[in-house]
Design a protein around this motif. Structure first.
Motif, PDB file in Angstrom:
ATOM      1  N   LEU A 202      40.414  45.321  47.274  1.00  0.00           N
ATOM      2  CA  LEU A 202      40.471  44.880  45.885  1.00  0.00           C
ATOM      3  C   LEU A 202      40.198  43.385  45.774  1.00  0.00           C
ATOM      4  O   LEU A 202      39.507  42.930  44.853  1.00  0.00           O
ATOM      5  CB  LEU A 202      41.838  45.222  45.275  1.00  0.00           C
ATOM      6  CG  LEU A 202      42.015  44.940  43.785  1.00  0.00           C
ATOM      7  CD1 LEU A 202      40.960  45.656  42.953  1.00  0.00           C
ATOM      8  CD2 LEU A 202      43.423  45.356  43.335  1.00  0.00           C
ATOM      9  N   MET A 203      40.695  42.589  46.714  1.00  0.00           N
ATOM     10  CA  MET A 203      40.402  41.153  46.734  1.00  0.00           C
ATOM     11  C   MET A 203      38.905  40.921  46.918  1.00  0.00           C
ATOM     12  O   MET A 203      38.303  40.050  46.263  1.00  0.00           O
ATOM     13  CB  MET A 203      41.182  40.470  47.857  1.00  0.00           C
ATOM     14  CG  MET A 203      40.869  38.990  48.016  1.00  0.00           C
ATOM     15  SD  MET A 203      41.545  37.952  46.703  1.00  0.00           S
ATOM     16  CE  MET A 203      43.225  37.752  47.332  1.00  0.00           C
ATOM     17  N   GLU A 204      38.289  41.678  47.795  1.00  0.00           N
ATOM     18  CA  GLU A 204      36.847  41.545  48.019  1.00  0.00           C
ATOM     19  C   GLU A 204      36.076  41.845  46.736  1.00  0.00           C
ATOM     20  O   GLU A 204      35.112  41.139  46.395  1.00  0.00           O
ATOM     21  CB  GLU A 204      36.410  42.480  49.145  1.00  0.00           C
ATOM     22  CG  GLU A 204      34.962  42.328  49.539  1.00  0.00           C
ATOM     23  CD  GLU A 204      34.614  43.080  50.809  1.00  0.00           C
ATOM     24  OE1 GLU A 204      33.496  43.626  50.875  1.00  0.00           O
ATOM     25  OE2 GLU A 204      35.457  43.144  51.732  1.00  0.00           O
ATOM     26  N   ARG A 205      36.499  42.871  46.012  1.00  0.00           N
ATOM     27  CA  ARG A 205      35.816  43.227  44.766  1.00  0.00           C
ATOM     28  C   ARG A 205      36.016  42.162  43.693  1.00  0.00           C
ATOM     29  O   ARG A 205      35.081  41.784  42.979  1.00  0.00           O
ATOM     30  CB  ARG A 205      36.331  44.574  44.256  1.00  0.00           C
ATOM     31  CG  ARG A 205      35.952  45.773  45.095  1.00  0.00           C
ATOM     32  CD  ARG A 205      34.484  46.139  44.967  1.00  0.00           C
ATOM     33  NE  ARG A 205      34.084  46.385  43.592  1.00  0.00           N
ATOM     34  CZ  ARG A 205      34.208  47.567  42.978  1.00  0.00           C
ATOM     35  NH1 ARG A 205      34.731  48.612  43.627  1.00  0.00           N
ATOM     36  NH2 ARG A 205      33.805  47.731  41.737  1.00  0.00           N
ATOM     37  N   VAL A 206      37.238  41.682  43.560  1.00  0.00           N
ATOM     38  CA  VAL A 206      37.556  40.699  42.523  1.00  0.00           C
ATOM     39  C   VAL A 206      36.791  39.401  42.726  1.00  0.00           C
ATOM     40  O   VAL A 206      36.348  38.764  41.774  1.00  0.00           O
ATOM     41  CB  VAL A 206      39.077  40.419  42.499  1.00  0.00           C
ATOM     42  CG1 VAL A 206      39.396  39.213  41.634  1.00  0.00           C
ATOM     43  CG2 VAL A 206      39.824  41.633  41.979  1.00  0.00           C
ATOM     44  N   LYS A 210      33.686  36.868  48.205  1.00  0.00           N
ATOM     45  CA  LYS A 210      34.043  35.549  48.745  1.00  0.00           C
ATOM     46  C   LYS A 210      35.169  35.673  49.766  1.00  0.00           C
ATOM     47  O   LYS A 210      35.150  35.021  50.819  1.00  0.00           O
ATOM     48  CB  LYS A 210      34.458  34.610  47.615  1.00  0.00           C
ATOM     49  CG  LYS A 210      34.835  33.217  48.108  1.00  0.00           C
ATOM     50  CD  LYS A 210      35.202  32.297  46.954  1.00  0.00           C
ATOM     51  CE  LYS A 210      35.596  30.916  47.469  1.00  0.00           C
ATOM     52  NZ  LYS A 210      35.971  30.007  46.343  1.00  0.00           N
ATOM     53  N   PHE A 211      36.174  36.491  49.443  1.00  0.00           N
ATOM     54  CA  PHE A 211      37.261  36.747  50.375  1.00  0.00           C
ATOM     55  C   PHE A 211      37.177  38.220  50.788  1.00  0.00           C
ATOM     56  O   PHE A 211      37.416  39.108  49.978  1.00  0.00           O
ATOM     57  CB  PHE A 211      38.617  36.424  49.744  1.00  0.00           C
ATOM     58  CG  PHE A 211      38.787  34.964  49.441  1.00  0.00           C
ATOM     59  CD1 PHE A 211      39.083  34.061  50.446  1.00  0.00           C
ATOM     60  CD2 PHE A 211      38.608  34.485  48.152  1.00  0.00           C
ATOM     61  CE1 PHE A 211      39.224  32.709  50.174  1.00  0.00           C
ATOM     62  CE2 PHE A 211      38.747  33.136  47.863  1.00  0.00           C
ATOM     63  CZ  PHE A 211      39.049  32.251  48.877  1.00  0.00           C
ATOM     64  N   LYS A 212      36.801  38.446  52.025  1.00  0.00           N
ATOM     65  CA  LYS A 212      36.566  39.788  52.522  1.00  0.00           C
ATOM     66  C   LYS A 212      37.875  40.512  52.845  1.00  0.00           C
ATOM     67  O   LYS A 212      38.880  39.899  53.229  1.00  0.00           O
ATOM     68  CB  LYS A 212      35.722  39.731  53.802  1.00  0.00           C
ATOM     69  CG  LYS A 212      34.355  39.085  53.644  1.00  0.00           C
ATOM     70  CD  LYS A 212      33.419  39.986  52.857  1.00  0.00           C
ATOM     71  CE  LYS A 212      32.000  39.434  52.857  1.00  0.00           C
ATOM     72  NZ  LYS A 212      31.082  40.286  52.055  1.00  0.00           N
ATOM     73  N   ALA A 213      37.822  41.824  52.682  1.00  0.00           N
ATOM     74  CA  ALA A 213      38.929  42.652  53.145  1.00  0.00           C
ATOM     75  C   ALA A 213      39.000  42.583  54.660  1.00  0.00           C
ATOM     76  O   ALA A 213      37.965  42.630  55.344  1.00  0.00           O
ATOM     77  CB  ALA A 213      38.717  44.092  52.692  1.00  0.00           C
TER      78      ALA A 213
END
Length: 264
Positions: A202-206, A210-213
């Motif tokens: 979810l962080m990767e999508r948001v 920029k911040f990979k899973a």
């Protein structure tokens, strides 16, 4: 478990978020989980994921081919619960944890997440306080000697990224958790006395990548007689939440779960 967020220090190294907060005891949750695992097989399976209706809550076991928590040959049993359901829906064996620690842990984890997002300067695109809930995964790895096979790539738990915005370990970790570096090498995360975490899908999508899973796995133990318990807490959208990712049409939390599961 009181925590003033302004007193919290967050550092990031190799995709791992490290805090200066000492880990809490997993004693109560571990006792509750062990009590559930000690029940008859038919009772445990009466709490399978299909009995809950969402993608992740419920019981999974090694050899199960329809779990959304683990591959069929992963060497563990899990029970997942969240604040998507009233606590009364879960097995009574977890009642003392829900009564005494669940709310305090959620408050702590939310404070850590807010500080991480602030440190990374990530805008609240998801409406964190209204759209994001929390899930906990209780994981039991029996002694390896009882198995005649291993999971993918000679592991106890095969490599994967999490469904979460952030995955937090309030009870710390042991030395068996490994993660994959950007250049493809696998490294062990040393046992820690402080709370740590990392980004999920979810962080990767948001953040549009920029911040990979963090891709991670659990290695085989050097001692085949060793049992292992671990407890991870995840921030993820409520199934009915409306999510807007940069450059995409809105989707529901349930649709997001389906997109995540399609990765595997």
């Amino acid at each position: 478990m009181d925590l003033a967020s302004e007193d919290m220090s967050i550092t990031m190294e190799d995709g791992i978020f490290r805090t200066d907060i000492p880990v809490f005891s997993d004693h109560l949750l571990k006792v509750c989980f062990q009590s559930f695992l000690a029940q008859e097989d038919s009772y445990r399976k009466s709490h399978l994921q299909k009995e809950y209706g969402f993608a992740f809550d419920g019981y999974s076991y090694f050899g199960q081919k329809d779990s959304s928590n683990q591959a069929y040959n992963d060497l563990l049993e899990t029970f997942v619960f969240s604040n998507f359901f009233p606590v009364e829906k879960y097995p009574t064996e977890f009642a003392s944890f829900f009564k005494n620690e669940w709310a305090c842990l959620l408050k702590l984890i939310s404070a850590i997440e807010n500080r991480i997002l602030s440190t990374l300067q990530i805008p609240d695109l998801l409406g964190i306080h209204s759209n994001i809930g929390h899930m906990a995964s209780c994981n039991y790895y029996p002694a390896q000697k009882q198995f005649d096979y291993t999971a993918a790539e000679n592991t106890r738990l095969s490599a994967h990224s999490d469904v979460s915005l952030l995955t937090i370990f309030p009870f710390g970790i042991d030395g068996d958790l490994q993660y994959q570096t950007p250049c493809g090498l696998w490294k062990s995360i040393s046992k820690t006395d402080e709370i740590i975490g990392f980004s999920g899908y979810l962080m990767e999508r948001v953040t549009s990548g920029k911040f990979k899973a963090l891709n991670h796995r659990v290695k085989l133990s050097e001692n085949r007689n060793t049992e292992r318990f671990s407890f991870a807490f995840f921030s993820l959208p409520f199934p009915e939440a409306s999510l807007i990712f940069p450059g995409h049409d809105p989707i529901s939390g349930k649709e997001y779960f389906e997109q995540y599961l399609n990765l595997f």
